[in-house]
Design an enzyme around this catalytic site. Structure first.
Site, PDB file in Angstrom:
ATOM      1  N   ASP A   1       0.805  -1.222   0.000  1.00 33.85           N
ATOM      2  CA  ASP A   1       0.000   0.000   0.000  1.00 33.85           C
ATOM      3  C   ASP A   1       0.833   1.265   0.000  1.00 33.85           C
ATOM      4  O   ASP A   1       0.335   2.347  -0.276  1.00 33.85           O
ATOM      5  CB  ASP A   1      -0.809   0.072   1.302  1.00 33.85           C
TER       6      ASP A   1
HETATM    7  C1  BGC Z   1       0.181   1.198   6.468  1.00 34.42           C
HETATM    8  C2  BGC Z   1      -0.097   0.016   5.679  1.00 34.42           C
HETATM    9  C3  BGC Z   1      -1.540  -0.073   5.507  1.00 34.42           C
HETATM   10  C4  BGC Z   1      -2.100   1.223   4.947  1.00 34.42           C
HETATM   11  C5  BGC Z   1      -3.579   1.187   4.773  1.00 34.42           C
HETATM   12  C6  BGC Z   1      -0.393   2.415   5.823  1.00 34.42           C
HETATM   13  O1  BGC Z   1      -0.142   3.514   6.583  1.00 34.42           O
HETATM   14  O2  BGC Z   1       1.557   1.312   6.602  1.00 34.42           O
HETATM   15  O3  BGC Z   1       0.435  -1.117   6.269  1.00 34.42           O
HETATM   16  O4  BGC Z   1      -1.811  -1.089   4.603  1.00 34.42           O
HETATM   17  O5  BGC Z   1      -1.760   2.282   5.731  1.00 34.42           O
HETATM   18  O6  BGC Z   1      -4.266   1.727   5.829  1.00 34.42           O
HETATM   19  C1  NOJ Z   2      -1.687  -3.837   5.387  1.00 32.75           C
HETATM   20  C2  NOJ Z   2      -2.848  -3.898   4.471  1.00 32.75           C
HETATM   21  O1  NOJ Z   2      -3.992  -4.333   5.165  1.00 32.75           O
HETATM   22  C3  NOJ Z   2      -2.576  -4.819   3.323  1.00 32.75           C
HETATM   23  O2  NOJ Z   2      -3.634  -4.765   2.420  1.00 32.75           O
HETATM   24  C4  NOJ Z   2      -1.284  -4.462   2.651  1.00 32.75           C
HETATM   25  O3  NOJ Z   2      -1.042  -5.402   1.645  1.00 32.75           O
HETATM   26  C5  NOJ Z   2      -0.148  -4.388   3.607  1.00 32.75           C
HETATM   27  N1  NOJ Z   2      -0.493  -3.499   4.678  1.00 32.75           N
HETATM   28  C6  NOJ Z   2       1.153  -3.955   2.964  1.00 32.75           C
HETATM   29  O4  NOJ Z   2       1.159  -2.594   2.691  1.00 32.75           O
END
Ligand code: BGC
Ligand code: NOJ
Length: 814
Positions: A486
């Site tokens: 993400d």
């Molecule tokens: C986090 C991710 C997460 C994303 C979605 C980011 O700040 O680091 O792990 O998937 O937010 O909320």
């Molecule tokens: C947490 C999110 O829930 C997931 O969808 C994502 O793949 C990972 N973070 C990595 O960014």
């Protein structure tokens, strides 16, 4: 039993026993299976909600509070001036004995002080929307005792986001009713809500409070609620402010005597035409019927037994007995339990996810099914239908949906270009497990074409062609807003602090490409082709194959850096994850996905990529996401560079992707490496690291800080992580090698010798297999011989059509 400073595993009871209220972080459990859910910490903190942690929050919880975890369903004893909680907090009185047993769907607290023992068992029954607290007070002294028992919880005004923000309104809307020993919370019921909640007890009250200022006191807190300290509730009635529910029971106990009370906190929905039983008086019939189902200790205990039997049955579908009790504990109990929780919650509500930020993620929920399909296939089927219903006919999908409405979340939207292919994984895994091939023809219209009777198969095809139709300059998949990571936001270029890294999309997203999606497409694209063939859609299979082949070529031509797979091309078409970059030279995701896809098995690239992972990314606490960490914010890359080095996606150990390397190593036949990566992050194997880790020693956490972090090896964001489903999948299907396929059960272990011989019981479709795997003294990969009921099996697949009932399989490894 193994002990740590804070507790121990009690495998016979399928419990983790916490032995101090002062764990490094609150250690929680989840209650509920179907609709009504609760989070409960080892001191009975936490909250409950119905279906949707944002829109139907029942009890209030303040995140990031001081002290931590202040707020929950608390019971208090006032024993002639000595005040304490059976859960050890929030009152600061030190107990003579404390233990919390987190079990499968229940938590039990045993507190003892001055010869009074209280046992509080809290659970959500299988079929009802309520939380039951069975509270037994025992006088262990030789003399008669009189104590006061108080209950307390604080209502949330339903919409958890609004509840924490809109105070000018909220302080005037709260409403309650009292009847008998039940306190009813009916805020907003007079207008647009047809639901209320209640908290009752099966005993006459000595007093009650429904208004927080009266019960807690304006300047007291839950460690010293005024009414409890005074030894008497005030019988307050809330009008606005903060409605609470607190009961007071005066308990007389002869020497050695025990009394059990059953408290029920429930949620009720009423037909609009039956809302009122008298003007202004809510219809309490459904609540009373619910209360009556748990109004004796016997009824509560029977419901608890039904729940534990249910879990025993669920967990019997896959059991393993090896030489290592840690492996057995992980796979037989806690990993499967966490799989159910991640399946139910997606990433919505934990002690790190507030329950208001996210609904059910498309990517996350699809992946969660792979740890759960063997437990309740019908629930997975329903989830896949819900997810597919948020997909568009061009294959793109809403990134999240709200569980209450099941509608895609418009403020987040779509364009996360890995999303579509996860549906292929979930459907393939479900069909392989269940044999429900007809599901592929089940009709679930696309969100944008409700009138067209599209099938699940059509959804998979749309997913496949969404990638094919969105290729970039190197014929690699466009990344869109982001892929699995993400935080790799290659089209955002954000320099404004208050905008979202993920949904602020400035670029056209027509250049940045992802090698992770490339591998994912090859892996699940082949799966799509297998499904097309399964259904006899040969032409579709023939049409699809060249796209997969072309992707393999594109990866080899444009995605190989020399010693590992590149990660991406950015908006300037410059490589990311290359030895030519100064930072972020190598990433885990593309190594995992390209090798799991089988790319580079023919020419040594897969092995080389995995060797590079070991050399550059592996550390004691797991495998880091990338190296070297980014030291500065780079708007071209986005959020990944916003985190301090060593944390989260910026070179943290982001556990979710570690099992991809386990699977790849097992495919390559390197049993020792597969096991080593698996155990580095598996809770049962790293109990000795609990002080460093801080999170619960029985579940996976999303992230463990990496080598660059100020504090290394510290875990964060426990419970709701794709790690649970993936590490279970990796261990059961690739290390133990028990792998459901369309036509049968494939047996293809990759077992390190240290695990010894293994016995597994696996229910699969209509059969139960007792599988004995013996080490052969060689590589531990693949089978030298296999018999079923004494008869030799050709190949490594047990044809499921030939076998129903119970069977003995004996396997000798290479
Ligand atoms: C986090 C991710 C997460 C994303 C979605 C980011 O700040 O680091 O792990 O998937 O937010 O909320
Ligand atoms: C947490 C999110 O829930 C997931 O969808 C994502 O793949 C990972 N973070 C990595 O960014």
């Amino acid at each position: 039993m193994t002990a740590s400073t804070f507790g121990y595993f009690d495998d016979a009871n399928k419990e983790y026993v916490v032995t101090t209220p002062f764990t490094p972080l609150p250690w929680i459990n989840y209650l509920g299976n179907d609709g009504f859910f609760g989070l409960i910490s080892n001191t009975s903190g936490g909250y409950s909600f119905y279906r949707d942690a944002k829109f139907r929050r029942i009890t209030r919880y303040r995140y990031n509070n001081v002290p931590m975890d202040s707020g929950g369903r608390y019971f208090y004893i006032n024993d002639n001036g000595t005040v304490w909680n059976p859960g050890g907090r929030p009152v600061r009185t030190e107990l003579d004995h404390y233990e919390c047993r987190h079990g499968m769907g229940y938590s039990k607290f045993i507190g003892r002080k001055n010869d009074i023992e209280v046992e509080q068992t809290t659970f959500i029954p299988l079929k009802d929307w309520c939380e039951v607290h069975r509270v037994t007070v025992t006088n262990q002294s030789a003399a008669k005792k009189s104590v006061k028992l108080f209950s307390s919880l604080e209502w949330c005004l339903w919409n958890a986001e609004d509840d924490g923000a809109n105070f000018q309104r909220n302080f005037s809307t709260g409403e309650v009713e009292l009847e008998g020993s039940a306190i009813y919370h009916k805020t907003e019921y007079r207008e647009r809500r047809n639901h209320y909640s209640f908290f009752s007890v099966n005993a006459p009250l000595a007093g009650y409070d429904t208004d927080r200022q009266h019960f807690v006191g304006v300047y007291n807190d839950y460690s010293c609620p005024k009414a409890v300290m005074d030894g008497a509730c005030t019988n307050s009635e809330a009008h606005g402010w903060s409605p609470v529910a607190a009961h007071q029971l005066d308990v007389e106990l002869a020497a050695g005597e025990s009394k059990t009370f059953v408290f029920v906190m429930g949620y009720v929905e009423v037909e609009p035409e039956n809302k009122w039983q008298a003007p202004g008086v809510i219809n309490k019939q459904p609540a009373k019927a619910l209360i009556a189902r748990y109004d004796t200790a016997e009824k509560a205990s029977a419901a608890l037994k039904t729940l534990t039997d249910y879990w025993d049955e669920l967990l019997s579908r896959f059991t393993v007995k090896s030489d290592d009790e840690r492996l057995d504990r992980a796979l037989n109990i806690w990993n499967q339990y966490q799989n159910m929780v991640t399946f139910n919650m997606s990433r919505s509500a934990s002690y790190f996810e507030s329950g208001i930020g996210r609904g059910m993620g498309f990517r996350d929920s699809n992946q969660d099914t792979i740890g759960f399909a063997h437990m309740i296939p019908s629930a997975v089927r329903e989830r896949i239908i819900d997810l597919a219903a948020t997909q568009q006919s061009d294959g793109s999908a809403y990134h999240q949906y709200q569980p209450l409405t099941k509608k895609g979340n418009a403020d987040i939207g779509g364009n996360f270009n890995d999303d579509p292919m996860w549906l292929v994984l979930a459907v393939a895994n479900y069909v392989k497990e269940s044999g429900d091939v007809s599901f592929l023809k089940h009709i679930v219209p696309f969100e944008d074409t409700p009138e067209v009777p599209s099938t699940i198969y059509d959804h998979l095809k749309a997913s496949f062609y969404h990638v094919v139709n969105n290729l970039g300059p190197h014929k690699l998949p466009l990344i869109g807003r982001a892929d699995w990571n993400d935080c790799l936001n290659l089209n955002c270029f954000s320099t404004e602090p208050n905008e979202s890294y993920q949904t602020t999309q400035r670029g056209d997203s027509d250049v940045a490409e992802s090698l992770m999606i490339a591998g994912q497409f090859v892996l699940y694209g082949n799966e799509f082709i297998a499904i097309a063939k399964l259904l006899g859609f040969e032409a579709d299979a023939v049409d699809a194959q060249p796209h997969v082949d072309a992707m393999v070529s594109a990866v080899k031509e444009h995605g190989w850096d020399g010693e590992w797979f590149l990660r991406a091309y950015d908006s300037q078409s410059q490589p990311i994850g290359s030895s030519n970059n100064n930072e972020g030279k190598i990433f885990i995701e593309s190594q995992g996905f390209c090798t799991m896809a089988g790319i580079g098995f023919d020419d040594g690239k897969a092995k080389q990529a995995l060797d590079s992972v070991e050399k550059h990314l592996a550390c004691e606490y797991g495998v880091m996401l990338q190296q070297p960490a980014f030291s500065e914010y780079n708007p071209l890359y986005g959020e990944i560079t916003s985190y301090p080095p060593g944390y989260k996606e910026n070179a943290g150990i982001f556990c979710h992707n570690n099992p991809w390397i386990v699977v790849a190593e097992a495919m390559l036949g390197r049993a020792d490496k597969a096991l080593s990566y698996y155990t580095r992050i598996t809770p049962a194997f790293i109990e000795h690291l609990t002080e460093r880790h801080k999170t619960e020693p029985y579940v996976y956490s999303q992230m463990i800080s990496g080598r660059d972090a100020y504090i290394q090896g510290e875990a964060k964001n426990s419970w709701l992580t794709g790690t649970a489903a993936w590490n279970y999948y990796a261990a059961t299907q690739y290390i133990l090698g028990i792998r459901p396929d369309y036509n049968g059960l494939q047996i293809d272990p990759c077992l390190d010798a240290s695990l010894g011989d293994i016995n597994i019981t696996r229910q699969f479709r209509d059969a139960v297999y007792h599988i004995e795997i013996k080490q052969g003294g060689g590589t531990g990969k693949g089978i030298a011989s296999m018999t079923i009921d004494g008869v030799d099996v050709d190949g490594d697949v047990i044809d499921y059509q030939k076998f129903n009932g119970e069977h003995e399989i004996k396997v000798v490894l290479n």
